[in-house]
Design an enzyme around this catalytic site. Structure first.
Site, PDB file in Angstrom:
ATOM      1  CG  MET A  77     -12.565  -2.549   2.123  1.00 42.83           C
ATOM      2  SD  MET A  77     -10.879  -2.118   1.689  1.00 42.83           S
ATOM      3  CE  MET A  77     -10.247  -1.415   3.210  1.00 42.83           C
ATOM      4  CG  HIS A 125      -3.605  -1.079  -2.470  1.00 44.45           C
ATOM      5  ND1 HIS A 125      -4.666  -1.729  -3.055  1.00 44.45           N
ATOM      6  CD2 HIS A 125      -4.138  -0.338  -1.467  1.00 44.45           C
ATOM      7  CE1 HIS A 125      -5.787  -1.409  -2.429  1.00 44.45           C
ATOM      8  NE2 HIS A 125      -5.488  -0.561  -1.455  1.00 44.45           N
ATOM      9  CB  SER A 184      -0.889  -0.024   1.246  1.00 43.27           C
ATOM     10  OG  SER A 184      -1.549   1.202   1.382  1.00 43.27           O
ATOM     11  CG  ASP A 215      -4.972   2.721   0.292  1.00 43.29           C
ATOM     12  OD1 ASP A 215      -5.952   2.109  -0.177  1.00 43.29           O
ATOM     13  OD2 ASP A 215      -4.137   2.181   1.044  1.00 43.29           O
ATOM     14  CG  ASP A 248      -6.872  -2.742   1.484  1.00 42.87           C
ATOM     15  OD1 ASP A 248      -5.879  -2.681   2.233  1.00 42.87           O
ATOM     16  OD2 ASP A 248      -7.338  -1.753   0.880  1.00 42.87           O
ATOM     17  CG  MET A 272      -8.077   7.492   1.822  1.00 39.58           C
ATOM     18  SD  MET A 272      -7.680   7.230   3.553  1.00 39.58           S
ATOM     19  CE  MET A 272      -6.842   5.628   3.463  1.00 39.58           C
ATOM     20  CG  HIS A 327      -8.839   1.014  -2.294  1.00 34.72           C
ATOM     21  ND1 HIS A 327      -8.536   0.596  -1.017  1.00 34.72           N
ATOM     22  CD2 HIS A 327     -10.201   1.065  -2.355  1.00 34.72           C
ATOM     23  CE1 HIS A 327      -9.658   0.400  -0.344  1.00 34.72           C
ATOM     24  NE2 HIS A 327     -10.673   0.685  -1.129  1.00 34.72           N
ATOM     25  CG  MET A 357     -11.199   3.921   0.156  1.00 38.55           C
ATOM     26  SD  MET A 357      -9.981   3.640   1.439  1.00 38.55           S
ATOM     27  CE  MET A 357      -8.476   3.764   0.477  1.00 38.55           C
TER      28      MET A 357
HETATM   29  C1  DX5 Z   1      -7.417   1.265   4.435  1.00 36.27           C
HETATM   30  C2  DX5 Z   1      -6.624   1.147   3.156  1.00 36.27           C
HETATM   31  C3  DX5 Z   1      -5.576   0.081   3.214  1.00 36.27           C
HETATM   32  C4  DX5 Z   1      -4.477   0.325   4.217  1.00 36.27           C
HETATM   33  C5  DX5 Z   1      -3.652  -0.913   4.416  1.00 36.27           C
HETATM   34  O1  DX5 Z   1      -8.430   2.172   4.246  1.00 36.27           O
HETATM   35  O2  DX5 Z   1      -7.477   0.833   2.092  1.00 36.27           O
HETATM   36  O3  DX5 Z   1      -5.040  -0.156   1.918  1.00 36.27           O
HETATM   37  O4  DX5 Z   1      -3.640   1.383   3.833  1.00 36.27           O
HETATM   38  O5  DX5 Z   1      -2.805  -0.723   5.516  1.00 36.27           O
HETATM   39  P1  DX5 Z   1      -2.581  -1.866   6.614  1.00 36.27           P
HETATM   40  O6  DX5 Z   1      -2.102  -3.069   5.870  1.00 36.27           O
HETATM   41  O7  DX5 Z   1      -1.575  -1.289   7.534  1.00 36.27           O
HETATM   42  O8  DX5 Z   1      -3.918  -2.120   7.263  1.00 36.27           O
HETATM   43 ZN    ZN Z   2      -6.646   0.137   0.162  1.00 40.07          ZN
END
Ligand code: DX5
Ligand code: ZN
Length: 219
Positions: free
Chosen positions: A140, A32, A7, A34, A178, A36, A65, A67
């Protein structure tokens, strides 16, 4: 062999390109990313220009990903930034028509792969009838929003049920998991049916990152 998608969290954004280069050189399969938006989840991180910069400086496949509250506003920006997989959240949609439209946009732009993500409390049956539209389902195992949370064991049965639906329908859909994945629970998750493991803290904090990647590949 399971695959690993380290990630972008918890690495700092200013160090992200170097981190992605390191993951690439150690043999990670995907990165990956992320995204947000501060609305769908409380935190805000990444943007299309940073993803574009990562893409220009690396060759690893980017697994984005999203979000975000309104995926439609973001999808094309991330595809043009270099995403190889775009994963949207089922919970971001108020109606199926918008979801189907976005799936179509992703698939028909640059042959980008389509992923759908489900929060821990969302039943997999909500996507059963449209499962064949997805290249990947991102399960998730923590509430989306931040890295470093504890893996929810209760989601294991959902991974197994999804795997069963994929096999029964003769599909090639990949299962990505994830949230809170680490060296201790990785085998159990792969045994339940996962193909790709996302790891944030487990790899970021590991002194021997290569060992983590090799271990996932051995599963
Ligand atoms: C959470 C993210 C994950 C997160 C994973 O909202 O989508 O991808 O960064 O981090 P770990 O493996 O530390 O839970
Ligand atoms: Zn993620």
């Amino acid at each position: 062999m399971a695959k690993i998608s380290p990630s972008s969290n918890p690495e700092k954004e200013e160090n992200l390109i170097d981190y992605v280069k390191q993951m690439q050189s150690l043999g990670a399969d995907f990165m990956h990313m992320d995204v947000m938006d501060g609305n769908f989840v409380q935190n805000k991180c990444l943007n299309a220009s940073l993803v574009n910069n990562v893409n220009k400086n690396t060759v690893i496949s980017l697994d984005v990903h999203l979000m975000v509250e309104n995926p439609k506003e973001h999808i094309l920006n991330y595809i043009y930034a270099g995403a190889n997989i775009i994963t949207i959240h089922y919970e971001s949609y108020k109606n199926i028509t918008d979801l189907l439209e976005d799936i179509n946009t992703i698939r028909t732009t640059n042959h980008t792969l389509v992923g759908i993500s489900l929060k821990p409390n969302t039943d997999i049956n909500v996507i059963s009838k449209i499962l064949k539209l997805f290249d990947l389902v991102l399960i998730m195992t923590v509430e989306p929003g931040k890295s470093g949370q504890k893996f929810m064991d209760s989601v294991i049965s959902k991974i197994k049920a999804l795997k069963q639906q994929i096999v029964e329908n003769n599909l090639n859909t990949l299962i990505e998991v994830d949230g809170g994945v680490n060296m201790d629970n990785a085998k159990q998750i792969v045994d339940a049916g996962a193909d790709i493991l996302v790891m944030g803290n487990a790899i970021y904090n590991a002194t021997n990152k290569k060992e983590v990647i090799d271990y996932v590949h051995s599963l």
